[in-house]
Design a protein around this motif. Structure first.
Motif, PDB file in Angstrom:
ATOM      1  N   GLY A  42       0.805  -1.204   0.000  1.00 54.17           N
ATOM      2  CA  GLY A  42       0.000   0.000   0.000  1.00 54.17           C
ATOM      3  C   GLY A  42       0.841   1.258   0.000  1.00 54.17           C
ATOM      4  O   GLY A  42       0.572   2.201  -0.737  1.00 54.17           O
ATOM      5  N   VAL A  43       1.892   1.279   0.813  1.00 58.49           N
ATOM      6  CA  VAL A  43       2.685   2.493   0.960  1.00 58.49           C
ATOM      7  C   VAL A  43       3.723   2.603  -0.141  1.00 58.49           C
ATOM      8  O   VAL A  43       3.923   3.662  -0.723  1.00 58.49           O
ATOM      9  N   MET A  44       4.391   1.485  -0.446  1.00 57.03           N
ATOM     10  CA  MET A  44       5.524   1.556  -1.375  1.00 57.03           C
ATOM     11  C   MET A  44       5.104   1.320  -2.817  1.00 57.03           C
ATOM     12  O   MET A  44       5.847   1.586  -3.727  1.00 57.03           O
ATOM     13  N   THR A  79       0.200   8.348   3.524  1.00 62.58           N
ATOM     14  CA  THR A  79       1.169   8.073   2.465  1.00 62.58           C
ATOM     15  C   THR A  79       0.633   7.019   1.512  1.00 62.58           C
ATOM     16  O   THR A  79       0.817   7.106   0.296  1.00 62.58           O
ATOM     17  N   ALA A  80      -0.043   6.001   2.080  1.00 57.20           N
ATOM     18  CA  ALA A  80      -0.582   4.944   1.238  1.00 57.20           C
ATOM     19  C   ALA A  80      -1.683   5.477   0.335  1.00 57.20           C
ATOM     20  O   ALA A  80      -1.791   5.099  -0.831  1.00 57.20           O
ATOM     21  N   GLN A  81      -2.520   6.388   0.895  1.00 57.32           N
ATOM     22  CA  GLN A  81      -3.646   6.891   0.110  1.00 57.32           C
ATOM     23  C   GLN A  81      -3.197   7.798  -1.022  1.00 57.32           C
ATOM     24  O   GLN A  81      -3.618   7.646  -2.166  1.00 57.32           O
ATOM     25  N   ASP A  82      -2.370   8.770  -0.704  1.00 59.27           N
ATOM     26  CA  ASP A  82      -1.917   9.717  -1.725  1.00 59.27           C
ATOM     27  C   ASP A  82      -0.585  10.301  -1.291  1.00 59.27           C
ATOM     28  O   ASP A  82      -0.526  11.183  -0.448  1.00 59.27           O
ATOM     29  N   LYS A  83       0.457   9.815  -1.913  1.00 59.05           N
ATOM     30  CA  LYS A  83       1.807  10.188  -1.523  1.00 59.05           C
ATOM     31  C   LYS A  83       2.012  11.699  -1.627  1.00 59.05           C
ATOM     32  O   LYS A  83       2.541  12.324  -0.718  1.00 59.05           O
ATOM     33  N   ASP A  84       1.567  12.281  -2.747  1.00 57.49           N
ATOM     34  CA  ASP A  84       1.835  13.698  -2.984  1.00 57.49           C
ATOM     35  C   ASP A  84       1.058  14.580  -2.018  1.00 57.49           C
ATOM     36  O   ASP A  84       1.596  15.546  -1.473  1.00 57.49           O
ATOM     37  N   ARG A 112       8.069   5.532   4.514  1.00 56.21           N
ATOM     38  CA  ARG A 112       8.394   4.346   3.719  1.00 56.21           C
ATOM     39  C   ARG A 112       9.327   3.429   4.491  1.00 56.21           C
ATOM     40  O   ARG A 112       9.130   2.216   4.549  1.00 56.21           O
ATOM     41  N   VAL A 113      10.353   4.051   5.095  1.00 55.22           N
ATOM     42  CA  VAL A 113      11.318   3.255   5.855  1.00 55.22           C
ATOM     43  C   VAL A 113      10.625   2.557   7.019  1.00 55.22           C
ATOM     44  O   VAL A 113      10.802   1.362   7.246  1.00 55.22           O
TER      45      VAL A 113
END
Lengths: 313, 308
Positions: free
Chosen positions: B34-36, B186-191, B204-205
């Motif tokens: 989901g996140v990466m 972050t998973a939903q919309d990174k930007d 992410r880490v």
């Protein structure tokens, strides 16, 4: 005609090699390199040009190998007929797989290919009556000499080269690249993406199946743990292409040569020898980070770096 | 008639217990996905590493595998963060023709982990002989006149309950803490998350670490009831991604349900078809999900308005 000059020269050189009276170990390395070149070219058509990364080419390789083994075991036919038997069989499976998985985007294809190799291996291990399970199938090799095998695999690789080249330079090839670069754009230009992805998969699978059928005839022994192996076949095919050059004409040949020699060399080392797959893994990681397009693909970058270092020294 | 019902119920119970553990493996994978937006094909190998940690802690120091839950997951959390920082991040920056570079990278990492384990520990099958391994509860102890007899193995039951506890803790973390909310953003919309001041790189880490820690938990819960060998990882990687597809890519609730469905289905295949065929059953589920339900269980939940 100019475009055909390099392949013809290479072919002539390769055809002349056995006349030098090379010893059988060198011939073995050459035969394996050419076999992996064939599989690599097949993978490259699908992965490199069409952008559909397959982790399961061992499935097609294994199916080719087992078609040759099984017709010999059950029908008593010569395993050489495996080439003809494997083609429709592999094509059918690839078509079925493509029609299911290639409709979808994203990671589905990657996952499905990974799964199909494993499932075929497990099926082969469990259908002990039909495939002899983990015992494997043993056949009597036709010739003791390597020369005949060399010319046969050279012919098959030539066939693969011609097919791949014809496709890449045809309308299909341009469709493949368009799909790789931007599937939405390709679709809006009127390309039936599912159909062309399935074509790439089918052609690629059939060529890989031929390599598998040759493997049975050449090695004389197959078992599910080897011919359907993720580490020894699927990943090796990917590495052949990635080391040599993704979406390049000569990348697979270069990569296959390097990988076969490297594998033989690492295996001969004491202590680390057993761990040659670890080396493969490390090499794969290094290649992805530093040479993502392979030696042929990243040659301009590589040459610039080397020249700069030469100039400063 | 009763005998058949007994076999069926026993298989169902075993399947649900197995499914709870599968869910834990699937959640880790689906979080990372989901996140990466990459499939972590070294997920099972990370579990294998955690199982070796638990195994050696038990063999050398006599530490119970359940106590290793406090040791192995934090170690794997750090290891996961290291993989992300040192290997995945550089690949994300690389320009290449192939679109699935990161996936090939994770396969490479898995190959290294599995073979290093083979060199260090040989490919022998190992297990932790805990003294409660064969303890079990029986339905007839509770209800003397029961027509069907069902047994419940103690370590299986404990592992299942612990996996439920861990899942609830994870849910609390994701739903009620700032870091958890940042991960979901972050998973939903990174930007959009980036604009809102979320440190996407750090998330992410952390997510890769968290996914590794979760699968390490699953490893610690699996070791008392399962055996261990270096090639075990690839099998569990396959299981993890079947669950992820079945549940719907990136959906945590989906992963839980997917894990349960797969656990029950595998248990049924093992009982009614044959032990060796369970992996083929897995593939049948996978293909069925792709053909009939490409969005996974999550898409089903969405259309029924059960999930928001």
């Amino acid at each position: 005609m100019k475009n055909n000059l390099v392949p013809l020269v290479v072919l002539a050189a390769l055809a002349g090699l056995p006349l030098l009276g090379l010893n059988s170990y060198v011939m073995h390395i050459l035969i394996l390199s050419i076999m992996w070149t064939l599989a690599g070219m097949a993978w490259n058509l699908l992965g490199g040009y069409c952008g559909q990364v397959s982790f399961g080419h061992a499935a097609f390789f294994g199916m080719g190998a087992y078609s040759a083994g099984l017709i010999h075991l059950h029908l008593g036919l010569s395993p050489w007929w495996g080439f003809l038997v494997s083609l429709p069989l592999v094509a059918l499976v690839a078509l079925a797989m493509g029609s299911v998985v290639l409709r979808l985007r994203g990671p589905y294809f990657v996952l499905a290919t990974l799964a199909i190799g494993e499932v075929l291996r497990i099926t082969c291990e469990n259908l002990t009556d039909f495939t002899k399970g983990t015992l494997g199938i043993m056949i009597t090799r036709t010739w003791v000499e390597k020369t005949q095998y060399y010319y046969i695999i050279l012919g098959l690789a030539l066939l693969g080269f011609v097919v791949c080249r014809a496709i890449v330079h045809s309308r299909w090839g341009y469709y493949f690249v368009a799909i790789r670069e931007d599937q939405d754009a390709a679709e809006s230009m009127g390309i039936d993406t599912t159909r062309y992805k399935t074509i790439a998969l089918t052609v690629s699978a059939m060529l890989t199946g031929l390599a598998g059928a040759f493997y049975t005839n050449y090695m004389g022994y197959i078992d599910p743990g080897v011919v359907f192996s993720l580490g020894e076949i699927s990943i090796l095919i990917i590495m052949v292409v990635m080391v040599g050059g993704v979406a390049t004409e000569w990348g697979p040949a270069l990569g296959a040569g390097i990988m076969v020699i490297l594998a033989e060399y690492i295996r001969s080392l004491p202590l680390i020898g057993v761990a040659y797959q670890t080396m493969f893994g490390v090499l794969l990681i290094v290649i992805i980070i530093y040479l993502p397009n392979g030696l042929v693909g990243d040659w301009p970058v590589l040459r610039r770096k080397l020249l700069r270092r030469g100039a400063t020294a | 008639m009763w005998v058949q019902a007994e076999v069926f119920l026993q298989t169902l119970v075993a399947g649900i217990l197995l499914g709870g553990l599968y869910a834990l493996i699937g959640i880790g994978m689906t979080l990372i996905l989901g996140v990466m937006k990459i499939i972590n094909l070294t997920h099972g190998q990370l579990m294998m590493v955690a199982m070796y940690i638990a195994f050696w802690l038990f063999t050398l120091f006599g530490i119970d595998p359940y106590v290793s839950l406090f040791i192995a997951p934090p170690l794997m959390f750090a290891f996961g963060m290291l993989i992300q920082k040192a290997l995945v991040n550089p690949v994300l920056r690389v320009e290449s023709i192939l679109p699935h570079n990161q996936v090939i990278l994770t396969v490479g990492i898995g190959l290294v982990l599995q073979n290093v384990a083979t060199i260090l520990f040989t490919s022998d099958y190992r297990s932790t002989p805990v003294d409660y391994a064969s303890t079990a509860f029986y339905l007839s102890d509770l209800w003397a006149g029961t027509p069907v007899e069902i047994s419940l193995s103690l370590p299986w039951a404990v592992s299942f309950l612990l996996s439920v506890v861990i899942t609830v803790l994870l849910w609390f973390f994701l739903a009620h803490t700032d870091t958890g909310k940042s991960i979901r953003a972050t998973a939903q919309d990174k930007d959009a998350a980036l604009i809102m001041g979320v440190n996407v790189g750090l998330m992410r880490v952390i997510t890769f670490g968290l996914g590794s820690a979760l699968v390490a938990c699953a490893g610690c819960l699996f070791i008392p009831i399962y055996y261990l060998f270096p090639a075990l990882g690839s099998q569990f990687t396959l299981i993890a991604f079947v669950i992820t597809i079945l549940g719907g890519l990136g959906s945590t609730l989906g992963a839980i349900l997917g894990g349960l469905i797969l656990g029950v289905f595998e248990s049924m295949t093992a009982t009614y078809v044959g032990m060796g065929w369970a992996p083929v059953g897995r593939f049948v589920i996978f293909v069925a999900a792709l053909v009939f339900l490409p969005g996974g269980v999550a898409s089903l939940l969405k259309t029924r308005k059960l999930s928001k």
